[in-house]
Scaffold this active site. Structure first.
Site, PDB file in Angstrom:
ATOM      1  N   ARG A  51       0.851  -1.207   0.000  1.00  0.00           N
ATOM      2  CA  ARG A  51       0.000   0.000   0.000  1.00  0.00           C
ATOM      3  C   ARG A  51       0.884   1.253   0.000  1.00  0.00           C
ATOM      4  NH1 ARG A  51      -1.681  -3.287   3.973  1.00  0.00           N
ATOM      5  NH2 ARG A  51      -3.537  -4.523   3.568  1.00  0.00           N
ATOM      6  N   LYS A 208      15.601 -20.110  13.515  1.00  0.00           N
ATOM      7  CA  LYS A 208      16.944 -19.584  13.797  1.00  0.00           C
ATOM      8  C   LYS A 208      17.907 -20.718  14.150  1.00  0.00           C
ATOM      9  CE  LYS A 208      14.999 -15.140  15.202  1.00  0.00           C
ATOM     10  NZ  LYS A 208      14.408 -14.383  16.305  1.00  0.00           N
ATOM     11  N   GLY A 305      13.866  -5.135  16.517  1.00  0.00           N
ATOM     12  CA  GLY A 305      13.796  -3.672  16.497  1.00  0.00           C
ATOM     13  C   GLY A 305      14.223  -3.134  15.141  1.00  0.00           C
TER      14      GLY A 305
HETATM   15  N1  HSE Z   1       9.805 -12.000  17.204  1.00  0.00           N
HETATM   16  C1  HSE Z   1      11.208 -12.121  17.383  1.00  0.00           C
HETATM   17  C2  HSE Z   1      11.542 -11.985  18.855  1.00  0.00           C
HETATM   18  C3  HSE Z   1      12.028 -11.108  16.642  1.00  0.00           C
HETATM   19  O1  HSE Z   1      10.668 -11.862  19.702  1.00  0.00           O
HETATM   20  O2  HSE Z   1      12.712 -12.038  19.163  1.00  0.00           O
HETATM   21  C4  HSE Z   1      12.145 -11.436  15.186  1.00  0.00           C
HETATM   22  O3  HSE Z   1      12.712 -12.681  14.979  1.00  0.00           O
END
Ligand code: HSE
Length: 459
Positions: A51, A208, A305
């Site tokens: 958007r 991860k 962040g």
């Molecule tokens: N949602 C993830 C966290 C950050 O709480 O660390 C992005 O991987």
């Protein structure tokens, strides 16, 4: 590939949310410095969003809804992907890589599902594929594993790689709150999403873990290979039980190489308060690495962040752009080891088991017998009165009751390491004992100083 003679490096951005907007800002504000570092200006040539009207800070002539058109433009050198999810991003990135465009991405889910296809496409065309921002946000962790430790043998990686769950567990530990209360606080402060599933059920950490294990052990590990348990079932009693034995509870992503196989898992675990990961609280992340020659290393910082994650993205972008300028490419993913995955049941772990029992003669012997039958060795046993007072006090007070007293108590048992399946079967069998009124809590225990040699690193 030959150098580009100082021509600007053209960058296409897919996605302009919390992280993408910071990438645009830094590309603009730091343009001169970045050009000096790269050896050519970085020129943002397009930003694909759903958007456009929601992005008044981005020059209107850069915005497009046509991501497929943007990644196939002849003048694009590097595609930065910050959309997330599997489709349509997988197709877009494969198209870009096959066309020789380098890719910088933070997309852990895609890398953990299909990193091999992306790496193959990059390998064939000679493009770069960088993804430092996909694990632990701002923390430089993938490049150190892939490059700085390339001459060593990593034997174990244990990380707190999800800030949301670490915030929740830290809040439970500091205030005594239960899981629901801590989750509510995390949502109120903006740490937990409205649907917290990806974080609290361990999916984010499992992706991860797959990426970390793949790089650390030079093999391919996908998210499906990672055993995953989240934190929904962690109780205030578990946190208190951890405290009672000098531990704290963390959601850990653990990747180990043992006897030529890889174990990758995500689950809550008690770790001693003296362990470096125990002091990582709030929404912070940390990754603890054990390598045969380097020994123990710890990387700590902010795992999420906008500006923080954009820092990692920009680092990759500078690396990819530099390679264009000099006409080279960065290191390829090395998956030459091609190691088998160990099933969770065969992975050696330690358990902390709290059992509500009848406090009478022979109960401890029965309980110990069940552990013995399953080949599980007990490391420590402690008994508490049901209201928490130490067993020794009870014994002194109960001296006159004789052997037939039938008070209630809690037995707290910590095991030595054993195959996870044997430990789970032990707990199962314990529930069948008449004397066991209930299993008050079961958590794995990690970080009690297993030497690197035991993990297969040094012989
Ligand atoms: N949602 C993830 C966290 C950050 O709480 O660390 C992005 O991987």
């Amino acid at each position: 590939m030959v150098g580009n003679d100082g021509r600007p490096i053209s960058v296409a951005l897919l996605g302009c949310g919390v992280v993408g907007s910071q990438v645009v800002r830094l590309l603009t504000e730091q343009a001169d410095e970045l050009a000096a570092r790269v050896g050519a200006p970085l020129r943002l040539v397009g930003v694909a969003v759903r958007r456009p009207q929601r992005h008044p800070d981005v020059p209107a002539d850069l915005l497009t809804t046509d991501a497929a058109g943007l990644v196939t433009r002849d003048d694009v050198d590097v595609v930065v992907e910050l959309v997330g999810g599997i489709e349509p991003v997988r197709g877009l990135l494969l198209t870009a890589l096959k066309a020789g465009k380098s890719v910088v991405t933070a997309n852990k889910a895609l890398l953990a599902e299909d990193g091999a296809a992306l790496a193959a496409a990059a390998g064939e065309s000679g493009a770069d594929l960088y993804y430092e921002a996909s694990v632990a946000g701002a923390i430089p962790i993938l490049r150190p594993i892939q490059q700085s430790l390339a001459g060593d043998r990593v034997v174990r990686v244990a990380g707190i790689v999800n800030g949301t769950t670490n915030f929740i567990l830290s809040a439970m530990a500091s205030s005594g709150a239960n899981y629901a209360e801590a989750l509510e606080e995390a949502g109120r402060l903006g740490y937990a999403e409205a649907d917290p599933t990806a974080d609290v059920d361990g999916y984010d950490a499992a992706s991860k873990a797959a990426i970390l294990a793949s790089l650390a052990f030079h093999t391919r590990v996908t998210a499906d290979d990672v055993h995953r348990e989240g934190i929904r079932d962690v109780t205030a009693a578990d946190i208190a039980a951890a405290k009672a034995i000098g531990c704290t509870v963390k959601l850990l992503a653990i990747c180990e190489q043992v006897d030529g196989s890889v174990s990758a898992r995500v689950h809550p675990a008690m770790i001693p308060r003296s362990h470096p990961l125990a002091s990582v609280s709030g929404a912070y992340n940390a990754v603890f690495i054990e390598a045969a020659a380097a020994g123990q290393l710890m990387f700590y910082g902010q795992g999420a962040g906008g500006p923080q994650t954009a820092s990692a993205v920009l680092g990759d972008l500078v690396a990819a752009a530099r390679n264009r300028v000099i006409g080279g490419r960065g290191p390829r993913d090395s998956a030459h080891a091609d190691l088998p995955i160990v099933a969770m049941g065969d992975t050696r772990t330690r358990y902390h088991v709290a059992l509500d029992v009848a406090d009478r003669a022979g109960v401890l012997a029965q309980v110990a017998g069940v552990f013995a039958e399953h080949g599980v060795s007990i490391a420590t046993v402690r008994q508490e009165g049901r209201n928490g007072q130490a067993a020794e006090d009870d014994r002194v007070r109960d001296e006159g009751d004789g052997a037939q007293g039938s008070r209630d108590a809690t037995l707290v048992i910590v095991t030595h390491s054993a195959p996870d399946a044997a430990l789970a079967a032990t707990v199962d069998a314990l529930t069948g004992l008449d004397a066991v009124q209930g299993v008050a809590g079961v958590l794995r225990v990690e970080g009690l100083g297993r030497p690197v040699t035991e993990l297969g690193g040094v012989t």
